[in-house]
Structure formats: structure tokens, C-alpha cells
Enzyme design. Structure first.
Site, PDB file in Angstrom:
ATOM      1  N   LYS A  47       0.831  -1.216   0.000  1.00  0.00           N
ATOM      2  CA  LYS A  47       0.000   0.000   0.000  1.00  0.00           C
ATOM      3  C   LYS A  47       0.861   1.260   0.000  1.00  0.00           C
ATOM      4  O   LYS A  47       0.635   2.185  -0.774  1.00  0.00           O
ATOM      5  CB  LYS A  47      -0.928   0.033   1.233  1.00  0.00           C
ATOM      6  CG  LYS A  47      -1.830  -1.159   1.369  1.00  0.00           C
ATOM      7  CD  LYS A  47      -2.714  -1.065   2.593  1.00  0.00           C
ATOM      8  CE  LYS A  47      -1.971  -1.110   3.913  1.00  0.00           C
ATOM      9  NZ  LYS A  47      -1.302  -2.381   4.201  1.00  0.00           N
ATOM     10  N   ARG A  56      -9.383   1.389   8.691  1.00  0.00           N
ATOM     11  CA  ARG A  56      -9.005   0.001   8.969  1.00  0.00           C
ATOM     12  C   ARG A  56     -10.121  -0.748   9.664  1.00  0.00           C
ATOM     13  O   ARG A  56      -9.970  -1.931   9.956  1.00  0.00           O
ATOM     14  CB  ARG A  56      -7.786   0.007   9.886  1.00  0.00           C
ATOM     15  CG  ARG A  56      -6.503  -0.303   9.185  1.00  0.00           C
ATOM     16  CD  ARG A  56      -5.454  -0.339  10.265  1.00  0.00           C
ATOM     17  NE  ARG A  56      -4.346  -1.132   9.885  1.00  0.00           N
ATOM     18  CZ  ARG A  56      -3.251  -0.629   9.335  1.00  0.00           C
ATOM     19  NH1 ARG A  56      -3.167   0.647   9.063  1.00  0.00           N
ATOM     20  NH2 ARG A  56      -2.256  -1.419   9.048  1.00  0.00           N
ATOM     21  N   ARG A  94      11.733  -6.268   4.440  1.00  0.00           N
ATOM     22  CA  ARG A  94      11.468  -4.827   4.318  1.00  0.00           C
ATOM     23  C   ARG A  94      12.467  -4.025   5.152  1.00  0.00           C
ATOM     24  O   ARG A  94      12.828  -4.384   6.266  1.00  0.00           O
ATOM     25  CB  ARG A  94      10.060  -4.493   4.803  1.00  0.00           C
ATOM     26  CG  ARG A  94       9.877  -2.976   4.876  1.00  0.00           C
ATOM     27  CD  ARG A  94       8.469  -2.536   4.902  1.00  0.00           C
ATOM     28  NE  ARG A  94       7.721  -3.025   6.044  1.00  0.00           N
ATOM     29  CZ  ARG A  94       6.440  -2.755   6.228  1.00  0.00           C
ATOM     30  NH1 ARG A  94       5.786  -2.034   5.348  1.00  0.00           N
ATOM     31  NH2 ARG A  94       5.820  -3.235   7.281  1.00  0.00           N
ATOM     32  N   ARG A 136      11.578  -2.559  10.860  1.00  0.00           N
ATOM     33  CA  ARG A 136      10.559  -2.132  11.816  1.00  0.00           C
ATOM     34  C   ARG A 136      10.328  -3.174  12.908  1.00  0.00           C
ATOM     35  O   ARG A 136      10.284  -4.374  12.631  1.00  0.00           O
ATOM     36  CB  ARG A 136       9.236  -1.861  11.082  1.00  0.00           C
ATOM     37  CG  ARG A 136       8.993  -0.401  10.835  1.00  0.00           C
ATOM     38  CD  ARG A 136       7.882  -0.182   9.855  1.00  0.00           C
ATOM     39  NE  ARG A 136       6.618  -0.822  10.203  1.00  0.00           N
ATOM     40  CZ  ARG A 136       5.508  -0.690   9.479  1.00  0.00           C
ATOM     41  NH1 ARG A 136       5.513   0.058   8.396  1.00  0.00           N
ATOM     42  NH2 ARG A 136       4.396  -1.304   9.835  1.00  0.00           N
ATOM     43  N   ARG A 143      -0.727  -9.244  13.105  1.00  0.00           N
ATOM     44  CA  ARG A 143      -1.258  -8.178  12.248  1.00  0.00           C
ATOM     45  C   ARG A 143      -2.139  -8.766  11.151  1.00  0.00           C
ATOM     46  O   ARG A 143      -3.156  -8.191  10.778  1.00  0.00           O
ATOM     47  CB  ARG A 143      -0.113  -7.355  11.644  1.00  0.00           C
ATOM     48  CG  ARG A 143       0.575  -6.479  12.685  1.00  0.00           C
ATOM     49  CD  ARG A 143       1.910  -5.958  12.214  1.00  0.00           C
ATOM     50  NE  ARG A 143       1.819  -5.050  11.097  1.00  0.00           N
ATOM     51  CZ  ARG A 143       2.864  -4.692  10.338  1.00  0.00           C
ATOM     52  NH1 ARG A 143       4.061  -5.187  10.588  1.00  0.00           N
ATOM     53  NH2 ARG A 143       2.705  -3.856   9.364  1.00  0.00           N
TER      54      ARG A 143
END
Ligand code: AP5
Length: 214
Positions: free
Chosen positions: A13, A88, A127, A160, A171
Site C-alpha cells: 500500500k 481500517r 522490508r 521495523r 497483524r
């Protein structure tokens, strides 16, 4: 133009929102980035949000909605914006709809970036994120020009805290329970477009542009 990006954590996203904003001159609004900036600066909002984010849970609607409505009232949003990570939950979507109605606006496009759960953990483990400007990289698929350094602002990239596999699984569960219902919500509003997020970044972007410029 008001665009909502939907998709699981790590679906791409933020990556696509960056490209859309650059191409169309829109503001990129990521509630996750707003929370992370507050955590970094040690604000009361950041301290509150951190308790939820570290466990992969959603920050409560009341707090999130307040931050978002304040952010979209800023000058840089007057020509439109891309929402990355908001709404969300259905209550967040309802508040957004109500706020937009008041100014005769609406969500024009909801883009659902589809990536199966199996691919998500791999994406998150590779990531690397810029703590300063929010740019996102992948050590294998989208590496920075210089290893560990942000192409845009030269800051040192981080992995992260909530990208650890066990938090990613939480998540994903939260996504399926609370966020996935938004796909039907926006289908009902007649603005939903689903795209295959497993393709390379530029192909995904081309598909999105085709929808936005049709
Ligand atoms: P947030 O920061 O919004 O995280 P997220 O939705 O989980 O999404 P991510 O940023 O992790 O992923 P992304 O889809 O943007 O993927 P990216 O482009 O980076 O939220 C974090 C937390 O904040 C939440 O868990 C919650 O606690 C809180 N929060 C935020 N908003 C909230 C709200 N509205 N309400 C309540 N709580 C909220 O890509 C991922 C990786 O894949 C990157 O490495 C990238 O380089 C790579 N990649 C991208 N595209 C491709 C491709 N096509 N092929 C291969 N690799 C790709």
C-alpha cells in the site's frame, strides 16, 4: 481525488501510495507513519499508540480518527490525497464518509492490493524502512542504491519492530477480522478496484494508473 488503499500489512500500500502521489501530485497520508513519528518524538500520542502497535493490534478508533481528520484538514490535502492504512475498521470508514459528506466529497477510488498471506511474512522480513521520510525498501525486490541508506533522504534504514514474524502473524489476524470487511463496504459504495499485488512494483503501479485514469 480521494483514494483509499486497502490490503494486508505488507501488501504494498505504502509503496504504491508513494508512486500515485508523485504521479498525480496528491498528499500521502499514512496513519502508521504518523504514529511512528510520534513514537520517535516521544509524544503522549506516540506512547499510547506504541502499546498497541508493538503487539500488532489496532490503535483505538477514537484516537486514530481524531488524528486523521486533523491531518486531512491541512492545506496540502485540498487538491486530494491518498489514505494509506486508513480506514481500517468499519467505524473508521463511517466517520470518514460522514466527514466527507459535509464538504460534498467522497472516496473516489478504493484500491485493494491483493497479496496472499504466504507472501506477506517474506515481504516483511526483507522490508527496510526509512524512519525519517517513511520510504520503504526490500532487500531483495526493491533494494536501495546504497545498502542500508535511504535513497531519498540519506537516513539509515531500519527493520521495523512490528515486522518480526510473530507480530506479522498477529497483524494478519487483525487484518482479516477487522479490515478485510472494508472490501465489501467499498464494493457497496461502487468504488472498489482489486489488483494483483504479487506482480512486480511497476506492473502493479501501471494497473493502478489504468484504473485512476480510465
Ligand atoms: P501501517 O504502517 O499502516 O502498516 P500496515 O498496514 O501493516 O502496512 P505496512 O506499512 O506494513 O505495509 P504496506 O502495505 O504499506 O507495504 P509496503 O509498501 O511497505 O500500520 C502499522 C500499525 O499502526 C498497525 O499495525 C496499527 O497498530 C497502527 N495503525 C495504523 N493505521 C491505523 C488505523 N487506521 N487504525 C488503527 N491502527 C492503525 O511493502 C511491504 C514490503 O514489500 C516492502 O519491503 C516493499 O519494498 C515490498 N514490496 C512492495 N511492493 C512489492 C511488489 N510489488 N513486489 C515485491 N515486493 C514489494
Amino acid at each position: 481525488m480521494i483514494i483509499v488503499m486497502l490490503g494486508a500489512p505488507g501488501a504494498g500500500k505504502g509503496t504504491q501510495a508513494d508512486l500515485i502521489c508523485e504521479e498525480l501530485g496528491l498528499a500521502h497520508i499514512s496513519t502508521g507513519d504518523i504514529f511512528r513519528a510520534n513514537i520517535k518524538n516521544g509524544t503522549p500520542l506516540g506512547m499510547e499508540a506504541k502499546k498497541y502497535m508493538d503487539e500488532g493490534k489496532l490503535v483505538p478508533d477514537e484516537l486514530t480518527v481524531r488524528i486523521l481528520l486533523d491531518r486531512v484538514s491541512k492545506d496540502d490535502c485540498k487538491d486530494g490525497y491518498v489514505l494509506d492504512g486508513f480506514p481500517r475498521t468499519i467505524p473508521q470508514a463511517d466517520v470518514l464518509k460522514e466527514a466527507l459528506n459535509k464538504s460534498d466529497e467522497k472516496v473516489d477510488f478504493a484500491i485493494d492490493v491483493e497479496v496472499p498471506d504466504e507472501d506477506i511474512v517474506n515481504r516483511m522480513s526483507g522490508r527496510r524502512s526509512c524512519p525519517k521520510c517513511g520510504a520503504s525498501y526490500h532487500i531483495q525486490y526493491l533494494p536501495p542504491k546504497t545498502e542500508g541508506i535511504c535513497d531519498h533522504c540519506g537516513s539509515e534504514l531500519i527493520h521495523r519492530e512490528d515486522d518480526k514474524p510473530e507480530t506479522v502473524l498477529n497483524r494478519l489476524n487483525v487484518y482479516h477480522a477487522q479490515t478485510q470487511p472494508l472490501i465489501d463496504y467499498y464494493r457497496g459504495e461502487g468504488v472498489l478496484h482489486s489488483i494483483d499485488g504479487t506482480k512486480p512494483r511497476d506492473e502493479v503501479f501501471k494497473a493502478i494508473l489504468g484504473i485512476l485514469k480510465a
